[in-house]
Enzyme design. Structure first.
Site, PDB file in Angstrom:
ATOM      1  N   ASP A 193      59.549 -12.702  57.799  1.00 16.55           N
ATOM      2  CA  ASP A 193      58.651 -11.881  58.607  1.00 16.55           C
ATOM      3  C   ASP A 193      58.084 -12.799  59.688  1.00 16.55           C
ATOM      4  O   ASP A 193      57.254 -13.655  59.421  1.00 16.55           O
ATOM      5  CB  ASP A 193      57.537 -11.318  57.719  1.00 16.55           C
ATOM      6  CG  ASP A 193      56.489 -10.529  58.517  1.00 16.55           C
ATOM      7  OD1 ASP A 193      56.623 -10.420  59.749  1.00 16.55           O
ATOM      8  OD2 ASP A 193      55.530 -10.041  57.883  1.00 16.55           O
ATOM      9  N   TRP A 204      50.059 -10.530  54.304  1.00 15.93           N
ATOM     10  CA  TRP A 204      51.301  -9.846  54.672  1.00 15.93           C
ATOM     11  C   TRP A 204      52.398 -10.181  53.675  1.00 15.93           C
ATOM     12  O   TRP A 204      53.190  -9.310  53.306  1.00 15.93           O
ATOM     13  CB  TRP A 204      51.729 -10.201  56.099  1.00 15.93           C
ATOM     14  CG  TRP A 204      50.765  -9.735  57.135  1.00 15.93           C
ATOM     15  CD1 TRP A 204      50.050 -10.516  58.006  1.00 15.93           C
ATOM     16  CD2 TRP A 204      50.384  -8.374  57.446  1.00 15.93           C
ATOM     17  NE1 TRP A 204      49.264  -9.726  58.813  1.00 15.93           N
ATOM     18  CE2 TRP A 204      49.448  -8.419  58.488  1.00 15.93           C
ATOM     19  CE3 TRP A 204      50.761  -7.137  56.930  1.00 15.93           C
ATOM     20  CZ2 TRP A 204      48.868  -7.262  59.034  1.00 15.93           C
ATOM     21  CZ3 TRP A 204      50.191  -5.990  57.459  1.00 15.93           C
ATOM     22  CH2 TRP A 204      49.259  -6.058  58.502  1.00 15.93           C
ATOM     23  N   LYS A 231      52.872  -8.477  68.658  1.00 17.98           N
ATOM     24  CA  LYS A 231      52.159  -9.755  68.662  1.00 17.98           C
ATOM     25  C   LYS A 231      52.694 -10.657  69.771  1.00 17.98           C
ATOM     26  O   LYS A 231      51.960 -11.087  70.636  1.00 17.98           O
ATOM     27  CB  LYS A 231      52.298 -10.455  67.300  1.00 17.98           C
ATOM     28  CG  LYS A 231      52.033  -9.570  66.077  1.00 17.98           C
ATOM     29  CD  LYS A 231      50.579  -9.440  65.736  1.00 17.98           C
ATOM     30  CE  LYS A 231      50.222  -8.401  64.685  1.00 17.98           C
ATOM     31  NZ  LYS A 231      50.938  -8.388  63.428  1.00 17.98           N
TER      32      LYS A 231
HETATM   33  C1  LIG Z   1      50.905  -7.575  62.120  1.00 19.31           C
HETATM   34  C2  LIG Z   1      51.782  -8.067  61.042  1.00 19.31           C
HETATM   35  C3  LIG Z   1      52.472  -7.201  60.178  1.00 19.31           C
HETATM   36  C4  LIG Z   1      52.324  -5.695  60.266  1.00 19.31           C
HETATM   37  O1  LIG Z   1      52.972  -5.205  61.355  1.00 19.31           O
HETATM   38  P1  LIG Z   1      53.043  -3.629  61.659  1.00 19.31           P
HETATM   39  O2  LIG Z   1      53.999  -3.600  62.800  1.00 19.31           O
HETATM   40  O3  LIG Z   1      51.657  -3.202  61.982  1.00 19.31           O
HETATM   41  O4  LIG Z   1      53.566  -2.958  60.441  1.00 19.31           O
HETATM   42  C5  LIG Z   1      53.307  -7.741  59.225  1.00 19.31           C
HETATM   43  N1  LIG Z   1      53.444  -9.067  59.108  1.00 19.31           N
HETATM   44  C6  LIG Z   1      52.804  -9.941  59.898  1.00 19.31           C
HETATM   45  C7  LIG Z   1      53.011 -11.405  59.723  1.00 19.31           C
HETATM   46  C8  LIG Z   1      51.940  -9.462  60.886  1.00 19.31           C
HETATM   47  O5  LIG Z   1      51.293 -10.325  61.688  1.00 19.31           O
END
Ligand SMILES: *Cc1c(COP(=O)(O)O)cnc(C)c1O
Length: 356
Positions: free
Chosen positions: A168, A101, A192
């Protein structure tokens, strides 16, 4: 059979949250209307929205410097939106590359300015969090991925730097208290640890905006959503509602301190078994182990399918590792009860007694 849901995302939410959300789908607070059919400009939704934002503020301890937004496009859209809004054309942003990511965030930010990857653990298969790096003095921000969902590593301490952190936090937001003063921007896809898929929580320090000269498309400008209170266009009404119900649950269960205590205890039970069990082993550096996504393998990988099957028969679903890395991954987000972690541990022990 009771299922134990270890999926990485979309993922487990508390049963009481499903129940309250389901009531809102049928009849929102006695209005006779479903939350699915109310106007995003109705009094009912405005209340839901205000409550969701105030719960985010209260749980994380955010003051007025920060704006709280619920946007669409997933965390993946924030990879470019963050740079578009915060990285000047002639500027540099520092990025810590700690997983897939992070690498995606690097790629997208590079479209708008200079990206300096200050450290990477890619060579090591992202099995640890890079440490001991310096960041360029004049950079606009340092971007970090607080928890590497796929590899199962987590930043247990945020770096001490003089520039704002952009983080993030998709897979570990609200899993522990954080020192918000360090952050200029926090973003997290809801699916999540916050709610269902369909909205992205964005927390931005307002004084950092308006400093880039480029022409930002209206929908991609954080200021648009601040000025219009996330209602410039139709916001994701239902995901925001379910997220609000979940945040209420989190608050009622003691907030982030209590969540952190529970999360550490759950992770400890699982890692202890991974380390004790003669058939399994962990894959990441011990000091960087995530308390949200626990990755592990069978020393004899040929038995992996048999273990997954045994787990599924016992109701432990979603433990297959990400398709890019294989092995196993047990996601044990805020809503995961200790009893479910114990159910997985029992399967690991049963597997040891039949295959050991
Ligand atoms: C799942 C995830 C993403 C992507 O998220 P989307 O909402 O599907 O774009 C980005 N960064 C991390 C750390 C993730 O776990």
């Amino acid at each position: 059979m009771q299922l134990h849901n270890f999926n990485a995302g979309p993922s487990i939410l508390p049963k009481s949250v499903f129940e309250e959300t389901a009531r809102g789908v049928l009849d929102l607070n006695g209005t006779g209307l479903s939350v699915l059919e109310i106007s995003h400009r109705s009094k009912e939704f405005k209340e839901i929205y205000a409550q969701a934002k105030s719960l985010v503020r209260e749980l994380l301890g955010l003051d007025d410097r920060f704006a709280v937004l619920f946007l669409t496009g997933g965390a993946s859209s924030q990879f470019y939106m963050s740079a578009l809004n915060l990285l000047p054309d002639d500027g540099t942003a520092a990025y810590l590359d700690s997983g897939s990511w992070s690498a995606k965030a690097v790629k997208e930010a590079g479209r708008y300015g200079t990206v300096d990857v200050v450290a990477s653990s890619k060579e090591d298969g992202y099995k640890h969090i890079p440490k001991g790096y310096a960041i360029p003095e004049s950079c606009a921000y340092l971007h970090v991925t607080s928890n590497n969902t796929i590899f199962g590593t987590q930043l247990h301490d945020f770096p001490e730097v003089s520039v704002p952190l952009v983080a993030d936090m998709s897979s570990d937001i609200m899993c522990r208290p954080i020192d918000v003063d360090k952050f200029g921007l926090i973003y997290a896809g809801a699916q999540k640890n916050l709610g269902p898929a369909g909205t992205t929580l964005v927390i931005v320090r307002k004084d950092l905006l308006g400093k880039v000269s480029r022409d930002i498309p209206t929908m991609l400008d954080y200021q648009t959503h601040i000025d219009k209170d996330s209602a410039f266009n139709t916001p994701p009404v239902f995901p925001i509602y379910a997220t609000m119900v979940n945040l209420k649950w989190l608050k009622e269960n003691g907030g982030l301190e209590a969540a952190y205590t529970r999360n550490k205890a759950k992770a400890e039970v699982l890692y202890n078994e991974i380390d004790r069990n003669t058939l399994f082993e962990g894959v990441t550096a011990t000091e960087d182990r995530s308390i949200m996504n626990v990755t592990f393998v069978l020393k004899n990988e040929e038995r992996s399918a048999a273990f997954v099957q045994q787990c599924e028969e016992a109701g432990c679903v979603g433990i297959k590792g990400h398709r890019s890395v294989g092995g196993f991954r047990a996601s044990i987000y805020n809503a995961m009860p200790l009893a479910s972690v114990e159910a997985l541990v029992a399967q690991m022990q049963a597997f040891e007694s039949t295959h050991g």
